[in-house]
Design a protein around this motif. Structure first.
Motif, PDB file in Angstrom:
ATOM      1  N   GLN A  80      -0.242  18.397 -39.781  1.00  0.00           N
ATOM      2  CA  GLN A  80      -1.524  18.948 -39.879  1.00  0.00           C
ATOM      3  C   GLN A  80      -1.867  20.011 -38.786  1.00  0.00           C
ATOM      4  O   GLN A  80      -2.781  21.008 -39.316  1.00  0.00           O
ATOM      5  CB  GLN A  80      -2.504  17.464 -39.188  1.00  0.00           C
ATOM      6  CG  GLN A  80      -3.945  17.652 -39.548  1.00  0.00           C
ATOM      7  CD  GLN A  80      -4.401  16.505 -39.154  1.00  0.00           C
ATOM      8  OE1 GLN A  80      -4.109  15.430 -38.415  1.00  0.00           O
ATOM      9  NE2 GLN A  80      -6.032  16.476 -39.208  1.00  0.00           N
ATOM     10  N   TRP A  84      -1.514  14.446 -45.041  1.00  0.00           N
ATOM     11  CA  TRP A  84      -2.852  13.607 -45.573  1.00  0.00           C
ATOM     12  C   TRP A  84      -2.826  12.199 -44.613  1.00  0.00           C
ATOM     13  O   TRP A  84      -3.774  11.898 -44.181  1.00  0.00           O
ATOM     14  CB  TRP A  84      -2.287  13.381 -46.842  1.00  0.00           C
ATOM     15  CG  TRP A  84      -3.567  12.731 -47.539  1.00  0.00           C
ATOM     16  CD1 TRP A  84      -4.018  11.449 -48.086  1.00  0.00           C
ATOM     17  CD2 TRP A  84      -4.728  13.367 -48.008  1.00  0.00           C
ATOM     18  NE1 TRP A  84      -4.916  11.378 -48.663  1.00  0.00           N
ATOM     19  CE2 TRP A  84      -5.722  12.427 -48.465  1.00  0.00           C
ATOM     20  CE3 TRP A  84      -5.134  14.812 -47.605  1.00  0.00           C
ATOM     21  CZ2 TRP A  84      -6.975  13.027 -48.823  1.00  0.00           C
ATOM     22  CZ3 TRP A  84      -6.445  15.097 -48.178  1.00  0.00           C
ATOM     23  CH2 TRP A  84      -7.154  14.370 -48.812  1.00  0.00           C
ATOM     24  N   THR A  85      -1.572  11.664 -44.305  1.00  0.00           N
ATOM     25  CA  THR A  85      -1.659  10.333 -43.488  1.00  0.00           C
ATOM     26  C   THR A  85      -2.242  10.565 -42.128  1.00  0.00           C
ATOM     27  O   THR A  85      -3.139   9.972 -41.557  1.00  0.00           O
ATOM     28  CB  THR A  85      -0.178  10.076 -43.118  1.00  0.00           C
ATOM     29  OG1 THR A  85       0.664  10.456 -44.135  1.00  0.00           O
ATOM     30  CG2 THR A  85      -0.291   8.555 -43.169  1.00  0.00           C
ATOM     31  N   LEU A  89       0.145  22.978 -50.929  1.00  0.00           N
ATOM     32  CA  LEU A  89      -0.018  21.642 -51.275  1.00  0.00           C
ATOM     33  C   LEU A  89       0.849  20.733 -50.313  1.00  0.00           C
ATOM     34  O   LEU A  89       0.615  19.715 -50.076  1.00  0.00           O
ATOM     35  CB  LEU A  89       0.318  21.352 -52.649  1.00  0.00           C
ATOM     36  CG  LEU A  89      -0.890  22.048 -53.475  1.00  0.00           C
ATOM     37  CD1 LEU A  89      -0.570  21.935 -55.080  1.00  0.00           C
ATOM     38  CD2 LEU A  89      -2.062  21.433 -53.197  1.00  0.00           C
ATOM     39  N   ILE A 122      -4.236  13.105 -41.456  1.00  0.00           N
ATOM     40  CA  ILE A 122      -5.711  13.605 -41.265  1.00  0.00           C
ATOM     41  C   ILE A 122      -6.615  12.269 -41.534  1.00  0.00           C
ATOM     42  O   ILE A 122      -7.517  12.078 -40.843  1.00  0.00           O
ATOM     43  CB  ILE A 122      -5.842  14.309 -42.694  1.00  0.00           C
ATOM     44  CG1 ILE A 122      -5.459  15.937 -42.535  1.00  0.00           C
ATOM     45  CG2 ILE A 122      -7.485  14.644 -43.080  1.00  0.00           C
ATOM     46  CD1 ILE A 122      -5.222  16.508 -43.839  1.00  0.00           C
ATOM     47  N   GLY A 123      -6.110  11.235 -42.312  1.00  0.00           N
ATOM     48  CA  GLY A 123      -6.771   9.842 -42.335  1.00  0.00           C
ATOM     49  C   GLY A 123      -6.642   9.282 -40.875  1.00  0.00           C
ATOM     50  O   GLY A 123      -7.552   8.829 -40.531  1.00  0.00           O
ATOM     51  N   LEU A 152      -0.258  19.955 -47.023  1.00  0.00           N
ATOM     52  CA  LEU A 152      -1.621  19.202 -47.110  1.00  0.00           C
ATOM     53  C   LEU A 152      -1.092  17.837 -47.301  1.00  0.00           C
ATOM     54  O   LEU A 152      -1.629  16.725 -46.826  1.00  0.00           O
ATOM     55  CB  LEU A 152      -2.419  19.549 -48.294  1.00  0.00           C
ATOM     56  CG  LEU A 152      -3.703  19.076 -48.426  1.00  0.00           C
ATOM     57  CD1 LEU A 152      -4.750  19.227 -47.288  1.00  0.00           C
ATOM     58  CD2 LEU A 152      -4.574  19.462 -49.856  1.00  0.00           C
ATOM     59  N   LEU A 153      -0.127  17.636 -48.372  1.00  0.00           N
ATOM     60  CA  LEU A 153       0.350  16.425 -48.934  1.00  0.00           C
ATOM     61  C   LEU A 153       0.867  15.451 -47.259  1.00  0.00           C
ATOM     62  O   LEU A 153       0.605  14.372 -47.058  1.00  0.00           O
ATOM     63  CB  LEU A 153       1.430  16.429 -49.953  1.00  0.00           C
ATOM     64  CG  LEU A 153       1.515  15.247 -50.572  1.00  0.00           C
ATOM     65  CD1 LEU A 153       0.485  14.911 -51.613  1.00  0.00           C
ATOM     66  CD2 LEU A 153       2.947  15.461 -51.415  1.00  0.00           C
ATOM     67  N   LYS A 154       1.588  16.388 -46.701  1.00  0.00           N
ATOM     68  CA  LYS A 154       2.566  15.815 -45.497  1.00  0.00           C
ATOM     69  C   LYS A 154       1.336  15.462 -44.401  1.00  0.00           C
ATOM     70  O   LYS A 154       1.786  14.407 -43.799  1.00  0.00           O
ATOM     71  CB  LYS A 154       3.597  16.855 -45.115  1.00  0.00           C
ATOM     72  CG  LYS A 154       4.602  16.208 -44.218  1.00  0.00           C
ATOM     73  CD  LYS A 154       5.644  15.487 -45.047  1.00  0.00           C
ATOM     74  CE  LYS A 154       6.457  14.764 -44.551  1.00  0.00           C
ATOM     75  NZ  LYS A 154       7.330  13.786 -45.260  1.00  0.00           N
ATOM     76  N   SER A 194       3.651  13.722 -39.667  1.00  0.00           N
ATOM     77  CA  SER A 194       2.308  14.071 -40.506  1.00  0.00           C
ATOM     78  C   SER A 194       1.445  14.733 -39.399  1.00  0.00           C
ATOM     79  O   SER A 194       0.575  15.759 -40.021  1.00  0.00           O
ATOM     80  CB  SER A 194       1.713  12.835 -41.006  1.00  0.00           C
ATOM     81  OG  SER A 194       0.697  13.054 -41.579  1.00  0.00           O
TER      82      SER A 194
END
Lengths: 251, 280, 296
Positions: free
Chosen positions: C269, C41-42, C34, C44-45, C37-39, C265
């Motif tokens: 990823q 997230w930015t 997690l 990925i978007g 994933l959280l790190k 970030s």
């Protein structure tokens, strides 16, 4: 003749399987009572429910009453029960990391009970003598038990159980993993031991049961078929199934 | 059948290829060890062990900072991973089928396969970014995550092999379960457990990647748990890729020390599994 | 005489500790995932699909394409596996079938164990000083740009490192072949080669596959040895002699020097991708082993 242990309507089931059905037995003090029967007949389960070892698997369901001198064993703490009722297993299982001396005292050491040096020494000697092992190992008490023969290891396990001064000694096919000579020495020992302790012996060896036991209970498919004085049962069995088993028709 | 001569020849050739390739593939070991002996052992002296690296141009530097750092990092990792690993190993060996055991086993398997650089990255996010500070503790935590699966698996596998009769014997003497575990089962499986601990230490001792962003490195001798610290593998990486011959000499010496330590741990572990096994 | 009153409590505490430790480890690994994933997230978007299709990684212009590193990782690992497989199989056959005991087997087994134990930074160091000049000579002889460092050296050193992993597992598996099958084949007059080729290897195929998968997983995640010799150029390598970079060494090179949160970030990823791929490969390997041992 006083009965030390009473088993009333004992039934044991593992999930769906009923392994022991409604067995009642009276175990006489300072006698050898043999539980005889083909493998899978539930005799070991009866034995294990006497010192509540089957509770370990967590899935066994026990009904009925097991009482030691009138005291319900299932109302007591399992640990206390196991201290009062010693057990010896099929395969000799001395603790491999402990010396012979410590193996005899294992019941005290592992329970964290403190003994003085002289108490320990005398207890070790007494227990090993009772198990007829003292003369063979008295010079090697500090060594680990791995060098002992199978029969010696089994007698060490008996000494370990005796050291806690149990009221009853449960023997679960104690000679089945041993050679005939070692088995004979264990049988001899059982006869000697009954002067001081009550013995319950599980065996599928008919000859052994007839040699050492005073009473015999014959079990088949989880039921108690016949129970009585060994002499009588081996000469004139009442039940047909007993007779067939004794004459080697099955099992 | 008829053509036995050709079949024999084929068999001989095959055997030759197998033997040749087998020994060819361990040739690098001989070469590496030879290099380490030649270059590394030559640079050892007492200064090498007692002093930190000197500024460029000054002779007589050592790797004391990295030695101390590696020991501290391993100490932290051991304290974090050993008790937890042992407890989890005991749990898994006793609960073969519970749902928690399945999930934990899966987690341990995944953790064992995680690239060490990713472990370093996650510890960086957990323990370095929030405090804006590289530290021995963060480095030790990263190494602990790498040791953990090794310790758990060897404890589980060893304890599972111990016959149930042994614990039944203890329980039949009226010994409570937790004492049976600590006084009978764990001592009986001790050699396997210690082997796992040593292999875990050996693995952690040689890791560089997870230390890059956690312990970071430090050219000075330090004992501080909340400050950056040097380690043998990181020193080797840093100096090996430097253009200065004096630093490369230090790196060869440090490699020799590290390899002796790591292989020593590995061999001790192998020796233990073979010789010091309790008999049941 | 017996301290029986406090026992159930202690027993309970002990069980609680065991359960909580197991839970802690499971939770830790979940949290691990997690966190990544959280790190990420930015990124990925922000990176969108161009993360997987982009061939440029440039923090200055905000272009984050993982393709060069994905190529580098897969190329070095696959090459290494190709080089390592014949060697690993030879060792496995040597130890599992030809010479199960004796001094040569003990020596080889010891060597394999030592190879598996060497720290990766030492492999990298040695490769830098021995393999790189060697490859440079070859490159001079071939007439390509004599860089020395590059994909080829990285694959070579990786191959040396993963041989022991594939070898020791395969040797174990070959030893598991029941001896009656083996003896039946010999009794029909087959040579050793024929027994191996037609009886033993088909029998242990899935076990060897597991060894290959685990070795591949190990190669994917290896950082230090590769970082030291691959040249760390953020581009898709044009040839085997060209420089390149892998996902692991990208993270090693850039994480502590990241310009902004976006870069951190994006690196997370990459870490997430690397984590996912190696977890999959490893779990597949373990699944194959388990299935193999059940079938046996």
């Amino acid at each position: 003749m006083p009965n030390v242990l009473t088993i009333q309507n004992l039934s044991v089931s593992f999930q769906e399987n009923i392994v022991v059905k409604n067995v009642s037995l009276e175990i006489a003090e300072r006698k050898v009572t043999a539980l005889l029967g083909p493998s899978g007949c539930g005799k070991t389960t009866v034995l294990r429910s006497v010192n509540r070892l089957h509770e370990l698997s967590g899935r066994a369901k026990v009904e009925g009453r097991v009482a030691l001198r009138g005291e319900d064993l299932y109302a007591l703490d399992a640990i206390l029960v196991r201290c009062k009722i010693g057990m010896v297993f099929q395969r000799p299982n001395p603790f491999p990391t402990m010396s012979i001396y410590d193996n005899v005292l294992a019941g005290y050491l592992l329970n964290g009970l403190k003994l003085s040096r002289s108490q320990k020494d005398s207890l070790v000697e007494e227990s090993l003598r009772a198990a007829a092992l003292w003369d063979e190992v008295k010079d090697n008490l500090r060594r680990r038990g791995a060098f002992l023969s199978g029969g010696q290891q089994q007698r060490l396990c008996i000494a370990r159980a005796l050291a806690l001064r149990p009221e009853i000694l449960l023997l679960d096919e104690p000679t089945s993993a041993l050679d005939p000579k070692a088995a004979a020495s264990i049988e001899e020992l059982m006869v000697q031991l009954k002067d001081s302790v009550t013995i319950m012996l599980v065996t599928h060896n008919i000859a052994q049961a007839s040699r050492v036991s005073d009473f015999t209970a014959f079990m088949y498919l989880g039921e108690l078929v016949e129970f009585g004085a060994s002499e009588k049962m081996f000469s004139t069995p009442r039940d047909k199934r007993t007779e067939e088993y004794l004459t080697g028709k099955f099992g | 059948m008829l053509d036995t001569w050709r079949r024999r020849l084929l068999d001989k050739m095959f055997c030759g290829i197998i033997c040749g390739l087998a020994f060819l593939s361990v040739l690098p070991l001989v070469l590496i060890l030879g290099y380490l002996l030649g270059r590394g052992a030559a640079s050892l002296n007492w200064q090498f062990f007692c002093r930190a690296p000197q500024p460029l141009g000054e002779a007589g530097g050592g790797i004391a900072n990295a030695l101390v750092g590696s020991l501290l990092l391993l100490g932290v990792a051991f304290v974090l991973a050993a008790p937890l690993g042992l407890l989890v190993g005991i749990y898994l060996s006793e609960n073969k089928t519970s749902r928690l055991a399945d999930w934990t086993r899966l987690a341990v398997e995944i953790l064992q396969g995680v690239p060490s650089i990713v472990v370093g990255m996650v510890i960086y996010i957990w323990l370095v970014l929030p405090f804006k500070n590289f530290s021995t503790l963060a480095g030790g935590a990263a190494l602990a995550l790498l040791m953990l699966p090794i310790i758990v698996r060897s404890a589980e596998e060893t304890l599972r092999l111990i016959p149930s009769e042994l614990s039944e014997a203890a329980l039949a003497l009226g010994v409570p379960h937790y004492r049976t575990v600590w006084r009978v089962i764990v001592p009986t499986g001790l050699s396997g457990i210690v082997t796992g601990l040593l292999l875990g230490l050996a693995r952690a001792a040689g890791e560089t990647a997870p230390l890059l962003f956690t312990a970071f490195g430090n050219p000075f001798l330090s004992f501080n748990l909340v400050k950056p610290i040097e380690s043998l593998p990181h020193l080797i990486f840093y100096y090996a890729t430097s253009p200065y011959e004096e630093w490369q000499r230090l790196a060869w010496g440090a490699s020799f020390v590290l390899v002796v330590g790591v292989l020593g741990l590995n061999l001790t572990a192998k020796f233990l599994t073979r010789r010091w096994r309790a008999q049941f | 005489m017996l301290p029986s009153l406090s026992l159930p409590a202690k027993e309970n505490i002990f069980q609680q500790i065991l359960v909580k430790s197991a839970f802690l480890v499971a939770a830790l690994v979940l949290l691990f995932f997690l966190t990544l994933l959280l790190k990420a997230w930015t990124a990925i978007g922000a990176n969108g699909l161009s993360f997987f299709t982009g061939v440029v990684w440039n923090p200055l212009t905000g272009e984050y394409g993982v393709l060069p590193f994905l190529t580098g990782t897969l190329l070095t690992s696959v090459l290494a596996l190709g080089l390592a497989l014949p060697c690993a199989l030879s060792i496995a056959i040597f130890l599992g079938e030809f010479f199960r005991s004796g001094w040569s087997a003990s020596l080889l087994r010891l060597a394999v164990e030592l190879l598996a134990g060497l720290p990766s930074v030492v492999y990298g160091f040695w490769a830098l000083f021995v393999l790189v000049p060697l490859v440079r000579q070859v490159e001079l002889w071939l007439g390509v740009l004599p860089l020395g460092v590059g994909v080829l050296v990285a694959a070579l050193v990786l191959a040396i490192m993963i041989v022991p992993y594939a070898a020791s597992l395969s040797a174990e598996v070959i030893k598991l072949v029941p001896s009656d099958i083996r003896e039946a084949a010999y009794s029909l007059g087959a040579t050793r080669f024929e027994v191996l080729r037609y009886v033993i290897l088909p029998y242990v195929r899935s076990g060897i596959l597991a060894g290959v998968l685990l070795a591949f997983g190990r190669g994917l995640g290896e950082t230090m040895a590769v970082t030291m010799v691959i040249g760390n150029a953020n581009k898709i390598p044009a040839s085997l002699f060209d420089t390149g970079n892998t996902m692991a060494s990208l993270i090693a090179n850039e994480l502590t020097e990241a310009l902004d949160l976006w870069q951190v970030s994006s690196l997370a990823q990459v870490g997430l991708l690397l984590f996912g791929v190696s977890a999959l490969v490893n779990l597949a390997g373990r699944y194959v082993i388990k299935k193999f041992s059940v079938e046996l």
